[in-house]
Design a protein around this motif. Structure first.
Motif, mmCIF file in Angstrom:
data_model
loop_
_atom_site.group_PDB
_atom_site.id
_atom_site.type_symbol
_atom_site.label_atom_id
_atom_site.label_comp_id
_atom_site.label_asym_id
_atom_site.label_seq_id
_atom_site.Cartn_x
_atom_site.Cartn_y
_atom_site.Cartn_z
ATOM 1 N N THR A 23 7.324 -2.396 2.698
ATOM 2 C CA THR A 23 6.624 -3.183 3.715
ATOM 3 C C THR A 23 5.289 -2.588 4.137
ATOM 4 O O THR A 23 4.606 -3.141 5.007
ATOM 5 C CB THR A 23 7.497 -3.302 4.990
ATOM 6 N N ALA A 25 2.448 -2.551 2.897
ATOM 7 C CA ALA A 25 1.271 -3.409 2.692
ATOM 8 C C ALA A 25 1.059 -4.372 3.857
ATOM 9 O O ALA A 25 -0.047 -4.882 4.054
ATOM 10 C CB ALA A 25 1.411 -4.188 1.387
ATOM 11 N N GLU A 26 2.114 -4.624 4.632
ATOM 12 C CA GLU A 26 1.985 -5.563 5.752
ATOM 13 C C GLU A 26 1.442 -4.895 7.010
ATOM 14 O O GLU A 26 1.108 -5.579 7.982
ATOM 15 C CB GLU A 26 3.362 -6.170 6.077
ATOM 16 N N ARG A 27 1.392 -3.574 7.021
ATOM 17 C CA ARG A 27 0.923 -2.863 8.211
ATOM 18 C C ARG A 27 -0.602 -2.753 8.197
ATOM 19 O O ARG A 27 -1.216 -2.778 7.136
ATOM 20 C CB ARG A 27 1.519 -1.449 8.245
ATOM 21 N N HIS A 73 -0.718 2.991 1.550
ATOM 22 C CA HIS A 73 -1.004 1.555 1.644
ATOM 23 C C HIS A 73 -1.870 1.137 0.449
ATOM 24 O O HIS A 73 -2.803 1.863 0.075
ATOM 25 C CB HIS A 73 -1.761 1.320 2.951
ATOM 26 N N ARG A 428 -6.921 -4.365 7.043
ATOM 27 C CA ARG A 428 -6.422 -4.708 5.702
ATOM 28 C C ARG A 428 -6.804 -3.652 4.668
ATOM 29 O O ARG A 428 -6.118 -3.492 3.668
ATOM 30 C CB ARG A 428 -6.984 -6.076 5.255
ATOM 31 N N GLN A 450 0.581 1.172 -5.640
ATOM 32 C CA GLN A 450 0.799 -0.230 -5.243
ATOM 33 C C GLN A 450 -0.481 -1.058 -5.314
ATOM 34 O O GLN A 450 -0.448 -2.277 -5.133
ATOM 35 C CB GLN A 450 1.362 -0.296 -3.816
ATOM 36 N N HIS A 455 -5.587 -6.513 -4.468
ATOM 37 C CA HIS A 455 -6.034 -5.705 -3.329
ATOM 38 C C HIS A 455 -7.516 -5.354 -3.455
ATOM 39 O O HIS A 455 -8.249 -5.323 -2.459
ATOM 40 C CB HIS A 455 -5.203 -4.425 -3.228
ATOM 41 N N GLU A 458 -9.440 -8.444 -2.656
ATOM 42 C CA GLU A 458 -9.449 -8.688 -1.215
ATOM 43 C C GLU A 458 -10.459 -7.772 -0.526
ATOM 44 O O GLU A 458 -11.197 -8.200 0.367
ATOM 45 C CB GLU A 458 -8.055 -8.461 -0.622
#
Lengths: 471, 471
Positions: A23, A25-27, A73, A428, A450, A455, A458
């Motif tokens: 999780t 990546a969601e932080r 991340h 992000r 990851q 990414h 983005e």
């Protein structure tokens, strides 16, 4: 805590880590908290009575995790990567569980021998010069960081330059250390620690385009010092500088060091890992001149911090420089001369069993898997650089031979500073900055396992959008 | 490795550790293997392709475990203890999983703040002088080891003694460091690293009975040096020396340092942990004179290596001595002055999230639980010392205020050397040796949480039996 209590709590912690990675990546990449936010949430006094592990894990979620910068991340592009991996964590768990203290061969034979073999494995995987293998007078050791490797190299260089007097008399004459103006700050820190002071370091100018050390300027500096009675002790050449991954030209620097008998340490902290790929070994040309060399598996080779791999061509000289043998450490194995006591290869006395994480990483991924990881990073950086190159608002500030891209908005610094703040403020992605030829420059460094094309794309989208507002 | 793959492999590794702890007492304490036994069992080349974790764990059992010295074994009485515990391993696991690099507050706010709070908790638990708390100009930090703490103290002392010139000019005059003849070898190593050489250290004589530094001899040495133009920079006083746990008299040493403005560092690496018990704080009398202090939770406080707790009374002076700030590390939080950047408190740049293991340990055991652990160790050592005292063949060689007992067979050294070899050869226990007043002396140090009266009694039985044959 009994073994059975540990077993149950251990499963819970393994779950916590697996869930964290699933999780992360969601932080938000960086903490949104203000200074003291974490400390203010903690009691001022330690608990008198024990508490269950569940309470600690609950506070880990509530207090600690929101106060972290998430280095694992996929949107973490700051500094250089410092990525870990599943097998590295497994190796560290075993190390923690064994609780071995490998200061001497006798206090951890397997700890010592596995380390020697792992450093030989790495030397082979990177195709380092044979002189660094443990089969000859050289050998490798794990240091905590490239900073400590630079310090150790500085000490051995002083021992050599002092012609035997330094161990007794210390710094009783003027010695000099040379590195480029782009070298890592640890060169200056090591010189200060070693008693040379800032005056003991000469920063050599770099080529304005490649940012690599000028061999002519190095030669001139060494000759001027010798003429003035200053003793040249050490050259630190960098393969992959921190600002821009510039590569100092070892084929020209090496002969100058040999001619003047100056110790040559090569700091490839970040970029060295790339040499696991045959097509990315260009930075190591001339490495056969080096007296010592290091790179950080903890940066770009999926091994958790701390793990700097440091080799010397002459282990005897290193041990002479650093050894102190009190009675309480004497033992038959040491006196036989048949074993390595790694305490004499480093600043501290004690040492953990860090070879285990290298062993787990090298066996889980294999050399092929690690090559794939490096190549993916290089390709992602190239993809990002292509975006920058195709946009006239931006300029690339340096070559990108590895996985770091240095770029900026054309024009003044102000918009670049605002751009960086705006992009990082999204939570992000996280980029950091440097100065290239005096100009504020953004750095995007790829390394997290990851991190995917999505990414990087983005990151580019966020940067491109923020650029429109930053003027 | 995906998070799910890690979860499954992580359970297996947790099981491996729990099983290891449950069975460690059945293993020989030290490896029975010869040099190169482990290395010879490993392939010379790294694998090209990846392998499953099960293969690595199988080799861990087959190749690595038989080549270990088991520091967590209940019969390990060598050196000083370096014990870990379940909660410490759990904290290390979380640290490895997060993979945070806390060099700056900005790169790990929670990593920094939890560390500051944990050092305050420890300062309170040990009832250290208020000057070391982070609420004033002082504060604490985790170093890897007491060796590094001594080195850092040496550097700050040189910065102070140099009156501001040392950062630039280095060691450009003769400075001196003082410690007792019983001080740890890291004092000499730190002086050598700092460019003072062996000549930069003066070892001060000790009281022949207590083995504690003679304040009169210290004063005489400082005064003689000053008269000769040598600058006294640092006194390292030891609370609990490595050989015999002697305690240098801080109430007398402190005023001498204050009078001559010499930096006073107190090294309580092993014995400091005892101060968590109010009745065992006698060694800290006079600690209010100290400029810095350290002890190792990784020795006797159930926290896995590495974890040295180091405090200074003046953090500003420490940061001045060590800081180097390159552009790529500049950030708003640092410039605000409102945060701690621990990179400036240590030799390396990078740092792990080691405060987590302290947090897990302090919360699982609570202060009461840790006191119980320390008291058990002291009681077991006293129990063993009673056996020695009751046997006319033996003599105690020093007081045993903590959990170390120094003893020997009366008479020549030879039988003592044979006794030690015979007892260690059983594989049931492991003791090491030192020299006290020139005589070969055995050391039995208690610390492992699994060690009970039965283990100490077994050690005595083995020693008593071997003594009959050692003459």
């Amino acid at each position: 805590m009994t073994p059975e209590e540990f077993r149950q709590a251990g499963y819970a912690v393994v779950d916590w880590i697996a869930d964290y990675w699933a999780t992360v990546a969601e932080r938000p990449v960086t903490s949104q908290g203000r200074p003291d936010a974490v400390a203010a949430g903690l009691p001022t006094d330690p608990p008198a009575e024990g508490e269950p592990v569940e309470s600690v894990l609950a506070d880990l979620d509530k207090l600690v995790a929101p106060g972290l910068t998430h280095w694992q991340h996929p949107g973490f592009f700051g500094y250089f990567p410092a990525n870990t991996s599943g097998p590295s964590v497994l190796g560290d768990m075993v190390s923690a569980g064994l609780g071995v203290q490998g200061m001497l061969w006798a206090t951890g034979p397997a700890c010592t021998e596995l380390e020697t073999v792992m450093l030989d494995w790495l030397a082979q995987a990177l195709d380092l010069p044979a002189r660094f293998r443990s089969t000859g007078p050289g050998g490798g050791v794990i240091q905590d960081s490239a900073s400590s490797a630079t310090l150790v190299a500085t000490l051995v260089a002083l021992h050599r330059a002092g012609g035997g007097r330094w161990r007794e008399a210390g710094v009783d004459r003027r010695y000099r250390v040379y590195a480029s103006t782009e070298a890592h700050s640890s060169v200056e820190k090591a010189a200060r620690i070693a008693g040379l002071g800032a005056d003991g370091v000469r920063l050599i100018e770099v080529d304005p385009v490649t940012r690599a050390m000028s061999p002519a300027a190095l030669r001139a500096a060494i000759e001027a010092d010798r003429a003035a009675g200053v003793v040249p002790a050490l050259v630190v050449a960098t393969v992959g500088t921190t600002s821009t991954t510039a590569i100092d030209p070892l084929p020209q620097i090496g002969p100058i060091c040999a001619e003047h008998r100056v110790f040559l340490h090569v700091d490839a902290a970040y970029a060295g890992a790339a040499a696991i790929c045959p097509e990315l070994r260009f930075g190591h040309a001339g490495l056969e001149y080096a007296d010592s060399y290091c790179f950080d598996p903890h940066k770009w080779l999926l091994t958790g911090f701390d793990c700097d791999a440091f080799w010397v061509a002459d282990a005897g000289e290193l041990v002479q420089a650093l050894t102190v043998l009190p009675e309480y450490l004497r033992n038959a194995a040491t006196e036989s001369g048949a074993v390595i006591d790694y305490r004499d290869w480093q600043v501290p006395l004690g040492r953990r069993f860090r070879a285990l994480k290298l062993w787990f990483v090298l066996r889980w991924y294999g050399v092929d898997g690690l090559r794939e990881h490096i190549r993916r990073g290089v390709a992602l950086a190239a993809r990002f650089a292509d975006r920058v190159r195709a946009d006239d608002r931006f300029e690339l500030m340096a070559p990108h031979p590895y996985s770091l891209v240095c770029f900026r908005l054309r024009g003044p610094d102000g918009p670049n500073e605002r751009l960086l703040a705006a992009v990082n403020g999204t939570g992000r992605v996280y980029l950091t900055h440097t100065r290239v030829a005096g100009r504020h420059t953004l750095r995007l460094a790829v390394g997290a396992p990851q991190t995917t094309e999505a990414h990087v794309d983005e990151a580019w989208e966020l940067i491109s959008q923020a650029a429109a507002l930053a003027d």
